[in-house]
Design a protein around this motif. Structure first.
Motif, PDB file in Angstrom:
ATOM      1  N   GLY A   1       0.781  -1.227   0.000  1.00  0.00           N
ATOM      2  CA  GLY A   1       0.000   0.000   0.000  1.00  0.00           C
ATOM      3  C   GLY A   1       0.815   1.281   0.000  1.00  0.00           C
ATOM      4  O   GLY A   1       0.261   2.366  -0.087  1.00  0.00           O
ATOM      5  N   LYS A   2       2.140   1.172   0.078  1.00  0.00           N
ATOM      6  CA  LYS A   2       2.995   2.353   0.087  1.00  0.00           C
ATOM      7  C   LYS A   2       3.444   2.677  -1.339  1.00  0.00           C
ATOM      8  O   LYS A   2       3.689   1.785  -2.135  1.00  0.00           O
ATOM      9  CB  LYS A   2       4.218   2.119   0.972  1.00  0.00           C
ATOM     10  N   PRO A   3       3.564   3.959  -1.660  1.00  0.00           N
ATOM     11  CA  PRO A   3       4.012   4.326  -3.004  1.00  0.00           C
ATOM     12  C   PRO A   3       5.532   4.233  -3.142  1.00  0.00           C
ATOM     13  O   PRO A   3       6.268   4.427  -2.176  1.00  0.00           O
ATOM     14  CB  PRO A   3       3.560   5.778  -3.151  1.00  0.00           C
ATOM     15  N   ARG A   4       5.962   3.912  -4.341  1.00  0.00           N
ATOM     16  CA  ARG A   4       7.391   3.931  -4.669  1.00  0.00           C
ATOM     17  C   ARG A   4       7.562   4.985  -5.754  1.00  0.00           C
ATOM     18  O   ARG A   4       6.905   4.939  -6.794  1.00  0.00           O
ATOM     19  CB  ARG A   4       7.864   2.579  -5.173  1.00  0.00           C
ATOM     20  N   CYS A   5       8.454   5.959  -5.524  1.00  0.00           N
ATOM     21  CA  CYS A   5       8.640   7.074  -6.443  1.00  0.00           C
ATOM     22  C   CYS A   5      10.027   7.011  -7.079  1.00  0.00           C
ATOM     23  O   CYS A   5      11.014   6.750  -6.393  1.00  0.00           O
ATOM     24  CB  CYS A   5       8.503   8.399  -5.707  1.00  0.00           C
ATOM     25  N   ASP A   6      10.075   7.268  -8.388  1.00  0.00           N
ATOM     26  CA  ASP A   6      11.329   7.313  -9.122  1.00  0.00           C
ATOM     27  C   ASP A   6      11.312   8.522 -10.037  1.00  0.00           C
ATOM     28  O   ASP A   6      10.299   8.803 -10.689  1.00  0.00           O
ATOM     29  CB  ASP A   6      11.510   6.045  -9.967  1.00  0.00           C
ATOM     30  N   LYS A   7      12.439   9.217 -10.118  1.00  0.00           N
ATOM     31  CA  LYS A   7      12.562  10.375 -10.989  1.00  0.00           C
ATOM     32  C   LYS A   7      12.526   9.911 -12.449  1.00  0.00           C
ATOM     33  O   LYS A   7      13.149   8.902 -12.797  1.00  0.00           O
ATOM     34  CB  LYS A   7      13.881  11.081 -10.690  1.00  0.00           C
ATOM     35  N   LEU A   8      11.805  10.627 -13.297  1.00  0.00           N
ATOM     36  CA  LEU A   8      11.720  10.261 -14.706  1.00  0.00           C
ATOM     37  C   LEU A   8      13.006  10.651 -15.430  1.00  0.00           C
ATOM     38  O   LEU A   8      13.604  11.681 -15.148  1.00  0.00           O
ATOM     39  CB  LEU A   8      10.539  10.956 -15.378  1.00  0.00           C
ATOM     40  N   SER A   9      13.405   9.812 -16.400  1.00  0.00           N
ATOM     41  CA  SER A   9      14.569  10.124 -17.222  1.00  0.00           C
ATOM     42  C   SER A   9      14.187  11.193 -18.237  1.00  0.00           C
ATOM     43  O   SER A   9      13.007  11.519 -18.411  1.00  0.00           O
ATOM     44  CB  SER A   9      15.058   8.870 -17.943  1.00  0.00           C
ATOM     45  N   ALA A  10      15.164  11.721 -18.937  1.00  0.00           N
ATOM     46  CA  ALA A  10      14.907  12.759 -19.946  1.00  0.00           C
ATOM     47  C   ALA A  10      13.963  12.256 -21.024  1.00  0.00           C
ATOM     48  O   ALA A  10      13.038  12.961 -21.440  1.00  0.00           O
ATOM     49  CB  ALA A  10      16.221  13.229 -20.558  1.00  0.00           C
ATOM     50  N   GLN A  11      14.156  11.027 -21.483  1.00  0.00           N
ATOM     51  CA  GLN A  11      13.295  10.463 -22.518  1.00  0.00           C
ATOM     52  C   GLN A  11      11.865  10.270 -22.009  1.00  0.00           C
ATOM     53  O   GLN A  11      10.903  10.498 -22.734  1.00  0.00           O
ATOM     54  CB  GLN A  11      13.850   9.128 -23.027  1.00  0.00           C
TER      55      GLN A  11
ATOM     56  N   GLN B   1       7.652  23.664 -18.066  1.00  0.00           N
ATOM     57  CA  GLN B   1       7.619  22.363 -18.719  1.00  0.00           C
ATOM     58  C   GLN B   1       8.017  22.503 -20.182  1.00  0.00           C
ATOM     59  O   GLN B   1       8.786  21.703 -20.700  1.00  0.00           O
ATOM     60  CB  GLN B   1       6.226  21.757 -18.630  1.00  0.00           C
ATOM     61  N   CYS B   2       7.518  23.508 -20.854  1.00  0.00           N
ATOM     62  CA  CYS B   2       7.823  23.739 -22.261  1.00  0.00           C
ATOM     63  C   CYS B   2       9.301  24.053 -22.452  1.00  0.00           C
ATOM     64  O   CYS B   2       9.937  23.542 -23.372  1.00  0.00           O
ATOM     65  CB  CYS B   2       6.979  24.875 -22.813  1.00  0.00           C
ATOM     66  N   ALA B   3       9.850  24.870 -21.586  1.00  0.00           N
ATOM     67  CA  ALA B   3      11.266  25.223 -21.685  1.00  0.00           C
ATOM     68  C   ALA B   3      12.141  24.001 -21.445  1.00  0.00           C
ATOM     69  O   ALA B   3      13.177  23.837 -22.091  1.00  0.00           O
ATOM     70  CB  ALA B   3      11.591  26.331 -20.685  1.00  0.00           C
ATOM     71  N   GLU B   4      11.736  23.130 -20.528  1.00  0.00           N
ATOM     72  CA  GLU B   4      12.506  21.922 -20.262  1.00  0.00           C
ATOM     73  C   GLU B   4      12.538  21.016 -21.481  1.00  0.00           C
ATOM     74  O   GLU B   4      13.579  20.488 -21.843  1.00  0.00           O
ATOM     75  CB  GLU B   4      11.905  21.180 -19.066  1.00  0.00           C
ATOM     76  N   ILE B   5      11.419  20.857 -22.152  1.00  0.00           N
ATOM     77  CA  ILE B   5      11.359  20.023 -23.356  1.00  0.00           C
ATOM     78  C   ILE B   5      12.242  20.616 -24.450  1.00  0.00           C
ATOM     79  O   ILE B   5      13.008  19.904 -25.099  1.00  0.00           O
ATOM     80  CB  ILE B   5       9.901  19.878 -23.845  1.00  0.00           C
TER      81      ILE B   5
ATOM     82  N   TYR C   1      14.832  22.533 -24.098  1.00  0.00           N
ATOM     83  CA  TYR C   1      16.225  22.367 -23.696  1.00  0.00           C
ATOM     84  C   TYR C   1      16.697  20.941 -23.949  1.00  0.00           C
ATOM     85  O   TYR C   1      17.768  20.718 -24.497  1.00  0.00           O
ATOM     86  CB  TYR C   1      16.383  22.720 -22.210  1.00  0.00           C
ATOM     87  N   LEU C   2      15.891  19.951 -23.571  1.00  0.00           N
ATOM     88  CA  LEU C   2      16.284  18.551 -23.754  1.00  0.00           C
ATOM     89  C   LEU C   2      16.391  18.181 -25.217  1.00  0.00           C
ATOM     90  O   LEU C   2      17.267  17.426 -25.608  1.00  0.00           O
ATOM     91  CB  LEU C   2      15.283  17.633 -23.038  1.00  0.00           C
ATOM     92  N   ARG C   3      15.523  18.713 -26.056  1.00  0.00           N
ATOM     93  CA  ARG C   3      15.609  18.466 -27.493  1.00  0.00           C
ATOM     94  C   ARG C   3      16.874  19.065 -28.073  1.00  0.00           C
ATOM     95  O   ARG C   3      17.516  18.481 -28.937  1.00  0.00           O
ATOM     96  CB  ARG C   3      14.399  19.036 -28.205  1.00  0.00           C
ATOM     97  N   GLY C   4      17.246  20.246 -27.626  1.00  0.00           N
ATOM     98  CA  GLY C   4      18.453  20.910 -28.109  1.00  0.00           C
ATOM     99  C   GLY C   4      19.713  20.149 -27.746  1.00  0.00           C
ATOM    100  O   GLY C   4      20.680  20.121 -28.514  1.00  0.00           O
ATOM    101  N   ARG C   5      19.727  19.502 -26.592  1.00  0.00           N
ATOM    102  CA  ARG C   5      20.897  18.724 -26.155  1.00  0.00           C
ATOM    103  C   ARG C   5      21.069  17.466 -26.970  1.00  0.00           C
ATOM    104  O   ARG C   5      22.175  16.989 -27.148  1.00  0.00           O
ATOM    105  CB  ARG C   5      20.757  18.350 -24.692  1.00  0.00           C
ATOM    106  N   SER C   6      19.970  16.890 -27.480  1.00  0.00           N
ATOM    107  CA  SER C   6      20.065  15.624 -28.193  1.00  0.00           C
ATOM    108  C   SER C   6      20.507  15.795 -29.642  1.00  0.00           C
ATOM    109  O   SER C   6      20.777  14.834 -30.323  1.00  0.00           O
ATOM    110  CB  SER C   6      18.712  14.889 -28.149  1.00  0.00           C
ATOM    111  N   ARG C   7      20.563  17.014 -30.117  1.00  0.00           N
ATOM    112  CA  ARG C   7      20.981  17.255 -31.519  1.00  0.00           C
ATOM    113  C   ARG C   7      22.468  17.330 -31.663  1.00  0.00           C
ATOM    114  O   ARG C   7      23.237  17.595 -30.895  1.00  0.00           O
ATOM    115  CB  ARG C   7      20.354  18.546 -32.040  1.00  0.00           C
TER     116      ARG C   7
END
Length: 85
Positions: A32-42, A73-77, A79-85
């Motif tokens: 019944g306890k939650p388990r939390c994990d940070k999402l990766s960039a993808q 949220q928009c700025a983060e997306i 930024y992440l797209r710019g890093r992958s190029r």
């Protein structure tokens, strides 16, 4: 994770957004306890694209005083797209 740090919960995707702009996925364990994990960039990009936040017209420059649930949220997306190029 303290409830005071959670800005928004997306129950359909089992993801929550913190007031600092981080995304975490969560699952409820058998005890019944939650388990939390940070999402990766993808995972973050896939999550926001699933909500149609990826459109270039909607992107704005990040501002530290901006509403966490929109421009940040928009700025983060962008930024992440710019890093992958």
């Amino acid at each position: 994770m303290s409830d005071k740090k959670i800005a928004k919960i997306y129950y359909d995707a089992q993801v929550f957004l913190t007031k600092t702009g981080e995304l975490y996925g969560y699952t409820i364990q058998s005890n019944g306890k939650p388990r939390c994990d940070k999402l990766s960039a993808q995972q973050k990009i896939a999550f926001w694209e699933g909500r149609h936040v990826y459109d270039e017209r909607k992107l704005t420059v990040w501002s530290p005083v901006a509403n966490v649930s929109g421009p940040m949220q928009c700025a983060e997306i962008k930024y992440l797209r710019g890093r992958s190029r």
